[in-house]
Write a protein that holds these residues in place. Structure first.
Motif, PDB file in Angstrom:
ATOM      1  N   UNK A 160       0.884  -1.069   0.066  1.00  0.00           N
ATOM      2  CA  UNK A 160      -0.043   0.177  -0.142  1.00  0.00           C
ATOM      3  C   UNK A 160       1.151   1.355  -0.329  1.00  0.00           C
ATOM      4  N   UNK A 161       1.842   1.371   1.233  1.00  0.00           N
ATOM      5  CA  UNK A 161       2.321   2.660   0.940  1.00  0.00           C
ATOM      6  C   UNK A 161       3.546   2.933  -0.838  1.00  0.00           C
ATOM      7  N   UNK A 162       4.136   1.910  -0.837  1.00  0.00           N
ATOM      8  CA  UNK A 162       5.204   2.323  -1.791  1.00  0.00           C
ATOM      9  C   UNK A 162       3.468   2.103  -3.331  1.00  0.00           C
ATOM     10  N   UNK A 163       2.992   1.511  -3.054  1.00  0.00           N
ATOM     11  CA  UNK A 163       2.303   1.383  -4.652  1.00  0.00           C
ATOM     12  C   UNK A 163       1.158   3.075  -4.682  1.00  0.00           C
ATOM     13  N   UNK A 164       1.140   3.643  -3.499  1.00  0.00           N
ATOM     14  CA  UNK A 164      -0.073   5.176  -3.129  1.00  0.00           C
ATOM     15  C   UNK A 164       1.483   6.439  -3.227  1.00  0.00           C
ATOM     16  N   UNK A 165       2.716   6.191  -2.930  1.00  0.00           N
ATOM     17  CA  UNK A 165       3.611   7.046  -3.140  1.00  0.00           C
ATOM     18  C   UNK A 165       4.018   7.538  -4.532  1.00  0.00           C
ATOM     19  N   UNK A 166       4.151   5.928  -5.014  1.00  0.00           N
ATOM     20  CA  UNK A 166       4.305   6.234  -6.949  1.00  0.00           C
ATOM     21  C   UNK A 166       3.563   6.649  -7.574  1.00  0.00           C
ATOM     22  N   UNK A 167       1.487   6.216  -7.130  1.00  0.00           N
ATOM     23  CA  UNK A 167       0.525   6.843  -8.043  1.00  0.00           C
ATOM     24  C   UNK A 167       1.220   8.102  -7.887  1.00  0.00           C
ATOM     25  N   UNK A 168       1.042   9.060  -6.299  1.00  0.00           N
ATOM     26  CA  UNK A 168       1.305  10.019  -5.961  1.00  0.00           C
ATOM     27  C   UNK A 168       2.262  10.910  -6.889  1.00  0.00           C
ATOM     28  N   UNK A 169       3.658  10.917  -7.099  1.00  0.00           N
ATOM     29  CA  UNK A 169       4.795  11.214  -7.781  1.00  0.00           C
ATOM     30  C   UNK A 169       4.312  11.357  -9.311  1.00  0.00           C
ATOM     31  N   UNK A 170       3.352  10.339 -10.200  1.00  0.00           N
ATOM     32  CA  UNK A 170       2.943   9.919 -10.921  1.00  0.00           C
ATOM     33  C   UNK A 170       1.993  11.564 -11.731  1.00  0.00           C
ATOM     34  N   UNK A 171       1.115  11.683 -11.065  1.00  0.00           N
ATOM     35  CA  UNK A 171       0.433  12.470 -11.150  1.00  0.00           C
ATOM     36  C   UNK A 171       0.840  14.101 -11.264  1.00  0.00           C
TER      37      UNK A 171
END
Length: 455
Positions: free
Chosen positions: A315-326
Protein backbone atom coordinates in the motif's frame (compact mmCIF):
# COMPACT_ATOMS: atom_id res chain seq x y z
CA UNK A 1 -15.38 -20.47 11.25
CA UNK A 2 -12.20 -21.23 9.26
CA UNK A 3 -13.22 -24.92 9.20
CA UNK A 4 -16.66 -24.26 7.69
CA UNK A 5 -17.18 -26.16 4.45
CA UNK A 6 -17.71 -22.97 2.45
CA UNK A 7 -14.73 -20.99 3.76
CA UNK A 8 -12.10 -20.69 0.99
CA UNK A 9 -13.88 -23.34 -1.08
CA UNK A 10 -17.21 -24.51 -2.43
CA UNK A 11 -19.85 -21.81 -2.66
CA UNK A 12 -17.28 -19.17 -1.64
CA UNK A 13 -16.09 -19.04 -5.25
CA UNK A 14 -19.64 -18.62 -6.54
CA UNK A 15 -20.04 -15.67 -4.17
CA UNK A 16 -16.72 -14.26 -5.43
CA UNK A 17 -17.93 -14.36 -9.04
CA UNK A 18 -21.12 -12.45 -8.34
CA UNK A 19 -19.49 -10.01 -5.96
CA UNK A 20 -17.00 -9.38 -8.80
CA UNK A 21 -19.89 -8.66 -11.17
CA UNK A 22 -21.37 -6.30 -8.61
CA UNK A 23 -18.06 -4.44 -8.36
CA UNK A 24 -17.96 -4.21 -12.17
CA UNK A 25 -21.37 -2.51 -12.14
CA UNK A 26 -20.22 -0.09 -9.44
CA UNK A 27 -17.02 0.57 -11.38
CA UNK A 28 -18.94 1.55 -14.51
CA UNK A 29 -20.59 4.35 -12.55
CA UNK A 30 -17.53 5.24 -10.48
CA UNK A 31 -15.08 5.66 -13.35
CA UNK A 32 -17.39 7.30 -15.90
CA UNK A 33 -18.01 10.47 -13.88
CA UNK A 34 -15.34 12.36 -15.83
CA UNK A 35 -17.10 11.61 -19.12
CA UNK A 36 -20.46 12.65 -17.66
CA UNK A 37 -18.82 15.80 -16.29
CA UNK A 38 -17.68 16.99 -19.73
CA UNK A 39 -21.18 16.52 -21.21
CA UNK A 40 -22.80 18.31 -18.27
CA UNK A 41 -20.41 21.23 -18.82
CA UNK A 42 -21.44 21.40 -22.48
CA UNK A 43 -25.19 20.93 -22.00
CA UNK A 44 -25.94 22.85 -18.81
CA UNK A 45 -23.09 25.39 -18.82
CA UNK A 46 -23.16 26.08 -15.09
CA UNK A 47 -19.40 26.36 -14.54
CA UNK A 48 -16.53 24.00 -13.78
CA UNK A 49 -16.76 24.25 -9.99
CA UNK A 50 -20.51 23.63 -9.71
CA UNK A 51 -20.50 20.85 -12.29
CA UNK A 52 -17.61 19.17 -10.46
CA UNK A 53 -19.93 18.70 -7.50
CA UNK A 54 -21.87 16.07 -9.49
CA UNK A 55 -18.99 13.58 -9.54
CA UNK A 56 -17.73 14.53 -6.09
CA UNK A 57 -21.24 14.12 -4.63
CA UNK A 58 -21.43 10.61 -6.12
CA UNK A 59 -18.06 9.72 -4.60
CA UNK A 60 -18.82 11.45 -1.32
CA UNK A 61 -22.20 9.77 -0.93
CA UNK A 62 -20.73 6.32 -1.54
CA UNK A 63 -18.12 6.94 1.13
CA UNK A 64 -19.85 9.18 3.68
CA UNK A 65 -22.84 6.87 3.95
CA UNK A 66 -20.59 3.85 4.53
CA UNK A 67 -21.32 3.71 8.30
CA UNK A 68 -25.03 3.58 7.45
CA UNK A 69 -24.65 1.02 4.68
CA UNK A 70 -22.20 -0.98 6.80
CA UNK A 71 -24.56 -1.03 9.80
CA UNK A 72 -27.57 -1.96 7.67
CA UNK A 73 -25.53 -4.66 5.93
CA UNK A 74 -24.74 -6.10 9.36
CA UNK A 75 -28.42 -6.01 10.33
CA UNK A 76 -30.11 -7.00 7.07
CA UNK A 77 -27.45 -9.24 5.56
CA UNK A 78 -25.50 -8.87 2.32
CA UNK A 79 -28.25 -10.26 0.09
CA UNK A 80 -30.88 -7.71 1.12
CA UNK A 81 -28.31 -4.88 1.10
CA UNK A 82 -27.38 -5.70 -2.51
CA UNK A 83 -30.99 -5.70 -3.66
CA UNK A 84 -31.64 -2.38 -1.90
CA UNK A 85 -28.54 -0.94 -3.57
CA UNK A 86 -29.62 -2.03 -7.04
CA UNK A 87 -33.11 -0.55 -6.60
CA UNK A 88 -31.76 2.78 -5.26
CA UNK A 89 -29.37 3.02 -8.20
CA UNK A 90 -32.25 2.45 -10.61
CA UNK A 91 -34.44 5.07 -8.90
CA UNK A 92 -31.62 7.63 -8.86
CA UNK A 93 -30.82 7.25 -12.55
CA UNK A 94 -34.49 7.35 -13.57
CA UNK A 95 -34.79 10.62 -11.62
CA UNK A 96 -31.65 11.91 -13.39
CA UNK A 97 -33.44 11.24 -16.69
CA UNK A 98 -35.86 14.05 -15.79
CA UNK A 99 -33.26 16.45 -14.35
CA UNK A 100 -32.92 19.80 -16.13
CA UNK A 101 -30.19 21.41 -14.02
CA UNK A 102 -26.95 20.51 -12.28
CA UNK A 103 -28.75 20.67 -8.92
CA UNK A 104 -31.20 18.03 -10.10
CA UNK A 105 -28.39 15.77 -11.29
CA UNK A 106 -26.58 16.20 -7.96
CA UNK A 107 -29.65 15.01 -6.04
CA UNK A 108 -30.55 12.12 -8.35
CA UNK A 109 -27.26 10.90 -9.82
CA UNK A 110 -25.01 12.05 -6.97
CA UNK A 111 -27.08 11.40 -3.84
CA UNK A 112 -29.67 8.72 -4.65
CA UNK A 113 -27.65 6.59 -7.05
CA UNK A 114 -24.57 7.21 -4.92
CA UNK A 115 -26.34 5.74 -1.90
CA UNK A 116 -27.32 2.71 -3.95
CA UNK A 117 -23.72 2.21 -5.09
CA UNK A 118 -22.64 2.48 -1.47
CA UNK A 119 -24.83 -0.51 -0.59
CA UNK A 120 -23.45 -2.44 -3.57
CA UNK A 121 -19.81 -1.85 -2.66
CA UNK A 122 -20.26 -2.54 1.05
CA UNK A 123 -22.21 -5.77 0.58
CA UNK A 124 -19.72 -7.05 -2.03
CA UNK A 125 -16.72 -6.32 0.22
CA UNK A 126 -18.32 -7.79 3.34
CA UNK A 127 -19.61 -11.00 1.75
CA UNK A 128 -16.13 -11.74 0.36
CA UNK A 129 -14.56 -11.15 3.76
CA UNK A 130 -17.03 -13.58 5.32
CA UNK A 131 -16.35 -16.38 2.83
CA UNK A 132 -12.54 -16.24 2.65
CA UNK A 133 -9.78 -16.62 5.23
CA UNK A 134 -6.51 -18.10 3.95
CA UNK A 135 -7.12 -16.85 0.41
CA UNK A 136 -8.64 -13.49 1.40
CA UNK A 137 -5.91 -11.29 -0.20
CA UNK A 138 -6.17 -13.29 -3.44
CA UNK A 139 -9.99 -13.23 -3.39
CA UNK A 140 -9.94 -9.50 -2.68
CA UNK A 141 -7.55 -8.91 -5.56
CA UNK A 142 -9.73 -10.90 -7.94
CA UNK A 143 -12.86 -9.16 -6.69
CA UNK A 144 -11.35 -5.69 -6.96
CA UNK A 145 -10.27 -6.45 -10.51
CA UNK A 146 -13.96 -5.90 -11.16
CA UNK A 147 -13.37 -2.23 -10.46
CA UNK A 148 -10.64 -2.24 -13.09
CA UNK A 149 -13.03 -3.96 -15.49
CA UNK A 150 -15.58 -1.24 -14.76
CA UNK A 151 -12.93 1.34 -15.53
CA UNK A 152 -12.00 -0.56 -18.71
CA UNK A 153 -15.50 -0.54 -20.16
CA UNK A 154 -17.24 2.21 -18.20
CA UNK A 155 -15.96 5.42 -19.78
CA UNK A 156 -16.11 4.19 -23.42
CA UNK A 157 -19.54 2.63 -22.81
CA UNK A 158 -20.98 5.77 -21.26
CA UNK A 159 -19.35 7.92 -23.96
CA UNK A 160 -21.08 5.78 -26.59
CA UNK A 161 -24.41 6.03 -24.77
CA UNK A 162 -24.06 9.80 -24.52
CA UNK A 163 -23.25 10.11 -28.24
CA UNK A 164 -26.13 7.81 -29.24
CA UNK A 165 -28.93 8.60 -26.80
CA UNK A 166 -27.96 11.94 -25.28
CA UNK A 167 -27.54 12.74 -21.60
CA UNK A 168 -31.06 11.75 -20.46
CA UNK A 169 -31.13 8.52 -22.44
CA UNK A 170 -27.69 7.54 -21.15
CA UNK A 171 -28.86 8.06 -17.56
CA UNK A 172 -31.89 5.82 -18.13
CA UNK A 173 -29.82 2.98 -19.60
CA UNK A 174 -27.26 3.30 -16.80
CA UNK A 175 -30.12 2.84 -14.35
CA UNK A 176 -30.97 -0.45 -16.03
CA UNK A 177 -27.34 -1.54 -15.74
CA UNK A 178 -27.34 -0.72 -12.03
CA UNK A 179 -30.55 -2.69 -11.46
CA UNK A 180 -28.76 -5.87 -12.54
CA UNK A 181 -26.98 -5.80 -9.20
CA UNK A 182 -30.24 -7.14 -7.70
CA UNK A 183 -29.60 -10.41 -9.54
CA UNK A 184 -26.09 -10.64 -8.09
CA UNK A 185 -27.43 -9.97 -4.61
CA UNK A 186 -30.04 -12.70 -4.81
CA UNK A 187 -27.23 -15.20 -5.38
CA UNK A 188 -25.45 -14.16 -2.17
CA UNK A 189 -26.24 -17.16 0.01
CA UNK A 190 -26.09 -16.08 3.69
CA UNK A 191 -22.47 -16.43 4.79
CA UNK A 192 -21.36 -18.77 7.62
CA UNK A 193 -21.01 -15.69 9.83
CA UNK A 194 -24.60 -14.62 9.07
CA UNK A 195 -25.84 -18.19 9.49
CA UNK A 196 -24.38 -18.38 12.99
CA UNK A 197 -26.09 -15.15 13.99
CA UNK A 198 -29.37 -16.47 12.58
CA UNK A 199 -28.91 -19.79 14.35
CA UNK A 200 -28.41 -18.07 17.70
CA UNK A 201 -31.55 -16.03 17.15
CA UNK A 202 -33.60 -19.11 16.23
CA UNK A 203 -32.21 -21.10 19.16
CA UNK A 204 -33.28 -18.48 21.67
CA UNK A 205 -36.64 -17.81 20.08
CA UNK A 206 -37.32 -21.56 19.95
CA UNK A 207 -37.54 -21.66 23.75
CA UNK A 208 -40.89 -19.90 23.63
CA UNK A 209 -43.53 -22.65 23.94
CA UNK A 210 -46.75 -20.90 24.80
CA UNK A 211 -49.87 -20.98 22.61
CA UNK A 212 -49.52 -20.30 18.89
CA UNK A 213 -50.67 -16.66 18.89
CA UNK A 214 -48.50 -15.68 21.85
CA UNK A 215 -45.58 -17.60 20.40
CA UNK A 216 -45.73 -15.72 17.10
CA UNK A 217 -45.90 -12.37 18.89
CA UNK A 218 -42.96 -13.27 21.13
CA UNK A 219 -40.81 -14.42 18.23
CA UNK A 220 -41.48 -11.18 16.34
CA UNK A 221 -40.63 -9.18 19.45
CA UNK A 222 -37.42 -11.12 19.98
CA UNK A 223 -36.32 -10.65 16.38
CA UNK A 224 -36.83 -6.90 16.76
CA UNK A 225 -34.76 -6.99 19.95
CA UNK A 226 -32.05 -8.93 18.10
CA UNK A 227 -31.86 -6.31 15.35
CA UNK A 228 -31.71 -3.48 17.90
CA UNK A 229 -28.94 -5.18 19.85
CA UNK A 230 -26.95 -5.88 16.70
CA UNK A 231 -27.29 -2.25 15.64
CA UNK A 232 -26.25 -1.06 19.12
CA UNK A 233 -23.24 -3.36 19.00
CA UNK A 234 -22.25 -1.96 15.59
CA UNK A 235 -22.46 1.63 16.87
CA UNK A 236 -20.39 0.72 19.93
CA UNK A 237 -17.76 -0.96 17.72
CA UNK A 238 -17.60 2.12 15.50
CA UNK A 239 -16.72 4.37 18.43
CA UNK A 240 -14.11 1.90 19.67
CA UNK A 241 -12.31 1.96 16.31
CA UNK A 242 -11.58 5.67 16.66
CA UNK A 243 -9.09 4.88 19.45
CA UNK A 244 -7.20 2.34 17.31
CA UNK A 245 -4.19 4.40 16.19
CA UNK A 246 -2.93 2.04 13.50
CA UNK A 247 -6.38 1.83 11.97
CA UNK A 248 -6.85 5.61 12.04
CA UNK A 249 -3.46 6.10 10.34
CA UNK A 250 -4.73 3.92 7.52
CA UNK A 251 -8.00 5.87 7.46
CA UNK A 252 -6.16 9.19 7.05
CA UNK A 253 -3.87 7.69 4.42
CA UNK A 254 -6.93 6.45 2.55
CA UNK A 255 -8.57 9.89 2.84
CA UNK A 256 -5.62 11.68 1.25
CA UNK A 257 -5.47 9.01 -1.42
CA UNK A 258 -9.16 9.53 -2.21
CA UNK A 259 -8.72 13.32 -2.35
CA UNK A 260 -6.03 13.02 -5.01
CA UNK A 261 -7.56 10.18 -7.03
CA UNK A 262 -10.98 11.81 -7.31
CA UNK A 263 -9.37 14.77 -9.06
CA UNK A 264 -7.96 12.45 -11.73
CA UNK A 265 -11.19 10.53 -12.29
CA UNK A 266 -13.38 13.64 -12.63
CA UNK A 267 -11.06 16.07 -14.42
CA UNK A 268 -8.81 13.85 -16.57
CA UNK A 269 -11.13 13.83 -19.64
CA UNK A 270 -11.55 17.62 -19.55
CA UNK A 271 -7.80 18.05 -19.04
CA UNK A 272 -7.05 15.77 -22.00
CA UNK A 273 -9.51 17.65 -24.22
CA UNK A 274 -7.80 20.92 -23.28
CA UNK A 275 -4.63 19.40 -24.78
CA UNK A 276 -6.41 18.76 -28.09
CA UNK A 277 -7.59 15.17 -27.49
CA UNK A 278 -11.04 14.27 -28.88
CA UNK A 279 -13.87 13.35 -26.46
CA UNK A 280 -13.86 9.76 -27.72
CA UNK A 281 -10.09 9.39 -27.24
CA UNK A 282 -10.21 11.02 -23.81
CA UNK A 283 -12.72 8.36 -22.74
CA UNK A 284 -10.36 5.67 -24.04
CA UNK A 285 -7.72 6.86 -21.57
CA UNK A 286 -9.71 5.09 -18.87
CA UNK A 287 -9.61 1.91 -20.96
CA UNK A 288 -5.81 1.98 -20.90
CA UNK A 289 -5.91 2.70 -17.18
CA UNK A 290 -8.43 -0.08 -16.65
CA UNK A 291 -6.36 -2.76 -18.40
CA UNK A 292 -3.30 -2.19 -16.24
CA UNK A 293 -5.47 -1.68 -13.16
CA UNK A 294 -7.01 -5.14 -13.55
CA UNK A 295 -3.57 -6.71 -13.80
CA UNK A 296 -2.30 -4.74 -10.81
CA UNK A 297 -5.26 -5.67 -8.61
CA UNK A 298 -4.83 -9.39 -9.26
CA UNK A 299 -1.05 -9.26 -8.78
CA UNK A 300 -1.43 -7.21 -5.59
CA UNK A 301 -3.83 -9.87 -4.31
CA UNK A 302 -1.25 -12.58 -4.98
CA UNK A 303 1.57 -10.55 -3.45
CA UNK A 304 -0.53 -9.73 -0.38
CA UNK A 305 -0.64 -13.42 0.53
CA UNK A 306 3.16 -13.45 0.98
CA UNK A 307 4.05 -12.51 4.59
CA UNK A 308 7.54 -11.49 3.44
CA UNK A 309 6.01 -8.65 1.41
CA UNK A 310 3.04 -7.58 3.52
CA UNK A 311 -0.03 -5.60 2.57
CA UNK A 312 1.13 -2.42 4.33
CA UNK A 313 4.39 -2.17 2.36
CA UNK A 314 2.50 -2.71 -0.89
CA UNK A 315 0.00 0.00 0.00
CA UNK A 316 2.71 2.48 0.99
CA UNK A 317 4.82 1.96 -2.13
CA UNK A 318 2.00 1.98 -4.66
CA UNK A 319 0.26 5.06 -3.27
CA UNK A 320 3.55 6.96 -3.11
CA UNK A 321 4.50 6.17 -6.71
CA UNK A 322 0.97 7.03 -7.90
CA UNK A 323 1.31 10.43 -6.22
CA UNK A 324 4.60 11.16 -7.99
CA UNK A 325 3.05 10.17 -11.32
CA UNK A 326 0.14 12.61 -10.84
CA UNK A 327 2.58 15.44 -10.07
CA UNK A 328 4.39 14.64 -13.33
CA UNK A 329 1.16 14.26 -15.32
CA UNK A 330 1.23 17.73 -16.98
CA UNK A 331 4.71 16.89 -18.32
CA UNK A 332 3.46 13.56 -19.69
CA UNK A 333 0.32 14.82 -21.41
CA UNK A 334 1.51 16.92 -24.34
CA UNK A 335 0.30 14.29 -26.83
CA UNK A 336 -2.29 11.53 -26.88
CA UNK A 337 0.43 8.88 -26.96
CA UNK A 338 1.98 10.26 -23.79
CA UNK A 339 -1.45 10.50 -22.18
CA UNK A 340 -2.00 6.79 -22.89
CA UNK A 341 1.43 6.03 -21.44
CA UNK A 342 0.68 7.99 -18.28
CA UNK A 343 -2.71 6.31 -17.79
CA UNK A 344 -1.25 2.84 -18.36
CA UNK A 345 1.48 3.34 -15.77
CA UNK A 346 -0.84 5.11 -13.36
CA UNK A 347 -3.36 2.25 -13.56
CA UNK A 348 -0.73 -0.13 -12.17
CA UNK A 349 -0.03 1.91 -9.05
CA UNK A 350 -3.57 3.15 -8.43
CA UNK A 351 -5.25 -0.23 -8.93
CA UNK A 352 -3.10 -2.27 -6.57
CA UNK A 353 -4.05 -0.50 -3.31
CA UNK A 354 -7.74 -1.07 -4.03
CA UNK A 355 -7.16 -4.83 -3.83
CA UNK A 356 -5.55 -4.38 -0.40
CA UNK A 357 -8.45 -2.53 1.26
CA UNK A 358 -10.24 -5.64 2.49
CA UNK A 359 -7.11 -7.53 3.70
CA UNK A 360 -5.76 -4.46 5.50
CA UNK A 361 -9.01 -3.90 7.42
CA UNK A 362 -9.19 -7.58 8.37
CA UNK A 363 -5.53 -7.53 9.39
CA UNK A 364 -6.06 -4.49 11.62
CA UNK A 365 -9.51 -5.30 13.03
CA UNK A 366 -10.48 -8.90 12.30
CA UNK A 367 -13.33 -10.22 10.21
CA UNK A 368 -15.91 -9.56 12.94
CA UNK A 369 -15.42 -5.81 12.51
CA UNK A 370 -14.97 -5.84 8.73
CA UNK A 371 -18.28 -4.17 7.87
CA UNK A 372 -17.88 -1.60 10.67
CA UNK A 373 -14.27 -0.88 9.78
CA UNK A 374 -15.13 -0.58 6.10
CA UNK A 375 -17.83 1.93 7.03
CA UNK A 376 -15.44 4.07 9.09
CA UNK A 377 -12.76 4.02 6.37
CA UNK A 378 -15.21 5.09 3.71
CA UNK A 379 -16.99 7.69 5.86
CA UNK A 380 -13.83 9.62 6.67
CA UNK A 381 -12.28 8.86 3.29
CA UNK A 382 -15.42 10.21 1.65
CA UNK A 383 -14.51 13.69 2.84
CA UNK A 384 -11.47 13.58 0.56
CA UNK A 385 -13.47 12.25 -2.36
CA UNK A 386 -16.14 14.90 -1.83
CA UNK A 387 -13.75 17.86 -1.68
CA UNK A 388 -11.17 16.82 -4.28
CA UNK A 389 -12.94 17.59 -7.60
CA UNK A 390 -14.44 20.98 -6.55
CA UNK A 391 -11.05 21.98 -5.12
CA UNK A 392 -9.36 21.15 -8.42
CA UNK A 393 -12.06 23.05 -10.32
CA UNK A 394 -11.56 26.10 -8.12
CA UNK A 395 -7.78 26.01 -8.62
CA UNK A 396 -8.32 25.66 -12.37
CA UNK A 397 -10.66 28.68 -12.43
CA UNK A 398 -8.11 30.78 -10.53
CA UNK A 399 -4.95 29.65 -12.34
CA UNK A 400 -6.40 28.80 -15.75
CA UNK A 401 -4.50 25.50 -15.75
CA UNK A 402 -4.81 22.03 -14.29
CA UNK A 403 -1.07 21.87 -13.52
CA UNK A 404 -1.43 23.23 -9.98
CA UNK A 405 -4.49 21.05 -9.34
CA UNK A 406 -2.60 17.91 -10.32
CA UNK A 407 0.39 18.96 -8.20
CA UNK A 408 -1.89 19.24 -5.15
CA UNK A 409 -3.51 15.91 -6.02
CA UNK A 410 -0.19 14.08 -6.26
CA UNK A 411 1.12 15.69 -3.09
CA UNK A 412 -1.90 14.40 -1.17
CA UNK A 413 -1.08 10.83 -2.24
CA UNK A 414 2.58 11.20 -1.27
CA UNK A 415 1.62 12.43 2.22
CA UNK A 416 -0.87 9.57 2.54
CA UNK A 417 1.90 7.13 1.64
CA UNK A 418 4.16 8.56 4.35
CA UNK A 419 1.39 8.23 6.94
CA UNK A 420 0.92 4.56 6.13
CA UNK A 421 4.59 3.90 6.89
CA UNK A 422 3.75 4.28 10.59
CA UNK A 423 0.92 1.72 10.64
CA UNK A 424 3.08 -1.32 11.60
CA UNK A 425 4.60 0.64 14.50
CA UNK A 426 1.23 1.02 16.24
CA UNK A 427 -0.47 -2.14 15.01
CA UNK A 428 -2.24 -4.17 17.70
CA UNK A 429 -1.76 -7.95 17.97
CA UNK A 430 -3.03 -9.67 14.85
CA UNK A 431 -6.68 -10.64 14.81
CA UNK A 432 -6.91 -11.62 11.16
CA UNK A 433 -7.16 -15.34 11.96
CA UNK A 434 -9.99 -14.89 14.43
CA UNK A 435 -13.10 -15.80 12.45
CA UNK A 436 -15.40 -16.74 15.30
CA UNK A 437 -18.74 -15.04 15.52
CA UNK A 438 -18.97 -12.05 17.83
CA UNK A 439 -21.12 -13.65 20.52
CA UNK A 440 -21.60 -10.39 22.38
CA UNK A 441 -24.71 -9.68 20.34
CA UNK A 442 -26.21 -13.09 21.02
CA UNK A 443 -25.43 -12.81 24.74
CA UNK A 444 -27.03 -9.36 24.99
CA UNK A 445 -30.02 -10.62 23.05
CA UNK A 446 -30.40 -13.59 25.42
CA UNK A 447 -30.20 -11.26 28.40
CA UNK A 448 -32.92 -9.02 27.02
CA UNK A 449 -35.14 -11.94 26.02
CA UNK A 450 -34.79 -13.51 29.47
CA UNK A 451 -36.02 -10.45 31.31
CA UNK A 452 -34.83 -7.11 32.69
CA UNK A 453 -33.32 -8.63 35.84
CA UNK A 454 -30.61 -10.45 33.88
CA UNK A 455 -29.61 -7.29 32.07
Amino acid sequence: MADHKDIDRGYAWVVLVFSWLQVVISGIFYYSTGVVNTVLLENMQEGVVKTSWVGSTLYGTIMLTAPVTGSLTNVLGCRVASVVGGLLTLVGMVAAFFATSVNGVIVSYGLTAGLGLGFLETSAIVITGHYFDKYLPLASGLQMSGGGSGMLIGAPLVRGLLDTFGLSGAFLIMGGIGANACVCGMLFRPSPHEQQIGAKTKETSGDVTRNLVDQEADVQSEVRISYVQRLRSTVRDTWSLLSNLSFMLYVFSYTLWGFGESIIYVHLPTFAESKGTSPQNSAMLFTAMGITSIIARVLAGFAGTDPAIGVFMLHTGMVGVAGVLIILCPLLASSYTLQLLFCSIYGIYSGGPMALLNPIIVDLLGVKQLATGYGVVNFIGGIGLLLGPPFAGLIMDVSGSYDVSFACSGSALVIGSLLSLCIPMFKRPSVSSDREMDVTVAEEYTAVASGPDRQ
